[in-house]
Design a protein around this motif. Structure first.
Motif, PDB file in Angstrom:
ATOM      1  N   PRO A 148       0.803  -0.655  -0.501  1.00 17.75           N
ATOM      2  CA  PRO A 148       0.124  -0.006   0.016  1.00 17.75           C
ATOM      3  C   PRO A 148       0.993   1.324   0.264  1.00 17.75           C
ATOM      4  CG  PRO A 148       0.463  -0.495   2.331  1.00 17.75           C
ATOM      5  CD  PRO A 148       0.512  -2.049   0.908  1.00 17.75           C
ATOM      6  N   ALA A 153      -0.549   3.594  -5.137  1.00  9.10           N
ATOM      7  CA  ALA A 153      -2.133   5.189  -4.312  1.00  9.10           C
ATOM      8  C   ALA A 153      -2.000   6.292  -5.745  1.00  9.10           C
ATOM      9  CB  ALA A 153      -1.442   6.303  -3.427  1.00  9.10           C
ATOM     10  N   THR A 156      -3.552   4.452  -8.920  1.00  4.15           N
ATOM     11  CA  THR A 156      -4.903   3.772  -8.747  1.00  4.15           C
ATOM     12  C   THR A 156      -6.256   5.326  -9.122  1.00  4.15           C
ATOM     13  OG1 THR A 156      -5.055   3.772  -6.270  1.00  4.15           O
ATOM     14  CG2 THR A 156      -4.686   1.913  -7.910  1.00  4.15           C
ATOM     15  N   THR A 210      -7.327   6.047  -0.148  1.00  2.00           N
ATOM     16  CA  THR A 210      -5.984   5.449  -1.300  1.00  2.00           C
ATOM     17  C   THR A 210      -4.942   6.842  -1.014  1.00  2.00           C
ATOM     18  OG1 THR A 210      -6.875   6.417  -3.313  1.00  2.00           O
ATOM     19  CG2 THR A 210      -6.632   3.992  -2.733  1.00  2.00           C
ATOM     20  N   MET A 213      -3.535   5.452   2.279  1.00  2.00           N
ATOM     21  CA  MET A 213      -3.261   4.371   2.675  1.00  2.00           C
ATOM     22  C   MET A 213      -2.104   4.612   2.682  1.00  2.00           C
ATOM     23  SD  MET A 213      -3.837   2.326  -0.725  1.00  2.00           S
ATOM     24  CE  MET A 213      -2.826   2.759  -1.740  1.00  2.00           C
ATOM     25  N   TRP A 219      -5.093  -2.347   3.910  1.00  2.00           N
ATOM     26  CA  TRP A 219      -5.784  -1.993   2.813  1.00  2.00           C
ATOM     27  C   TRP A 219      -7.562  -2.337   2.873  1.00  2.00           C
ATOM     28  CZ3 TRP A 219      -7.511   0.320  -0.980  1.00  2.00           C
ATOM     29  CH2 TRP A 219      -8.682  -0.159  -1.956  1.00  2.00           C
TER      30      TRP A 219
END
Length: 284
Positions: A148, A153, A156, A210, A213, A219
């Motif tokens: 993560p 981040a 996505t 995110t 994150m 997650w």
């Protein structure tokens, strides 16, 4: 497997664990999944590389009559317009046949794109961590393991600023439906606004999550947990995100909610995301 509450969705080495499994599918949804599986085989035959479930049904959290069926389909070659029309018709047929679901959404890609370098930390991650294999060879075997981190981040959800102009057009149409097919049907217009609120709420909550994150170091796909994680780092926006998480599950038809998303929360979140993680790499 470690308890999610203590592992935060990570394995002992700190990689994101794949969520969902066929074993977790609630009994009421198993005929739906079986029908979709058989229809995909009939539609694509040998052109089908693999198919996956994602979302609440394979996580075991779906609600009968409220949840939708989410599918990702990978073809041997890039899909054509006829393929997209085919999966739309398939989704409409499954939705009509099974009252326990509220719609079917299908993502359709070619195998090469899902395994491309450009998609490794976006759709590749999605397949490897968010999707449950249903048919064919699992593409996760060709993909890395994921932490993560800031790169994940960025790749996505680092495109919110690019999405906002289209969102604003959709909101304007929802506020003034007189030129749309739904103008003569107030109930259809209200249903369209609810769908838009649901979609934007979920997207904003996931983007907010995110954003934090890497600091949260884990997650989750639970909207409430996402909002709480975000709020721990941005208390001034915590209530907005909690409200968005609620609307992601129980959407309203209030156009003012949509306007607040594209005029306030969305632009702020896009700017902060770019500051913290940068923007998503360009795609073809």
């Amino acid at each position: 497997m470690a308890d999610h509450a203590t592992s935060r969705g990570l394995d002992p080495q700190g990689y994101i664990e794949r969520e969902g499994s066929l074993a977790r599918i609630p009994r009421v949804f198993r005929p739906v999944v079986a029908s979709a599986r058989d229809r995909l085989l009939e539609l694509f035959g040998g052109r089908l590389h693999s198919a996956y479930l994602y979302g609440s049904i394979p996580r075991g959290t779906a609600r009968a009559g409220r949840s939708d069926l989410d599918l990702l389909v990978a073809l041997q070659e890039d899909p054509a317009d006829a393929d997209r029309a085919g999966v739309r018709a398939l989704g409409e047929a499954v939705d009509k046949a099974f009252p326990q679901i509220d719609g079917v959404g299908t993502l359709l890609y070619g195998r090469a794109r899902l395994l491309s370098a450009a998609e490794t930390y976006d759709m590749g991650w999605f397949v490897a961590c968010m999707c449950t294999p249903l048919l064919g060879e699992d593409l996760a075997e060709y993909l890395p393991r994921y932490r993560p981190d800031s790169r994940l981040a960025r790749e996505t959800n680092g495109d919110l600023a690019q999405l906002l102009p289209g969102w604003r057009r959709s909101v304007a149409e929802a506020e003034n439906p007189e030129n749309s097919d739904e103008a003569a049907d107030p109930a259809a217009s209200e249903a369209a606004r609810r769908r838009l609120v649901r979609f934007m709420s979920r997207h904003l909550v996931r983007t907010g999550f995110t954003l934090v994150m890497p600091r949260w170091n884990g997650w989750t796909s639970d909207l409430t947990e996402m909002a709480e994680a975000f709020g721990a780092y941005y208390p001034q926006r915590a209530e907005q995100m909690r409200a968005a998480a609620l609307r992601g599950r129980e959407p309203t038809a209030d156009a003012a909610v949509l306007r607040s998303y594209v005029d306030d929360l969305g632009p702020w979140l896009a700017q902060e995301y770019a500051r913290v993680h940068g923007v998503k790499s360009p795609r073809d």
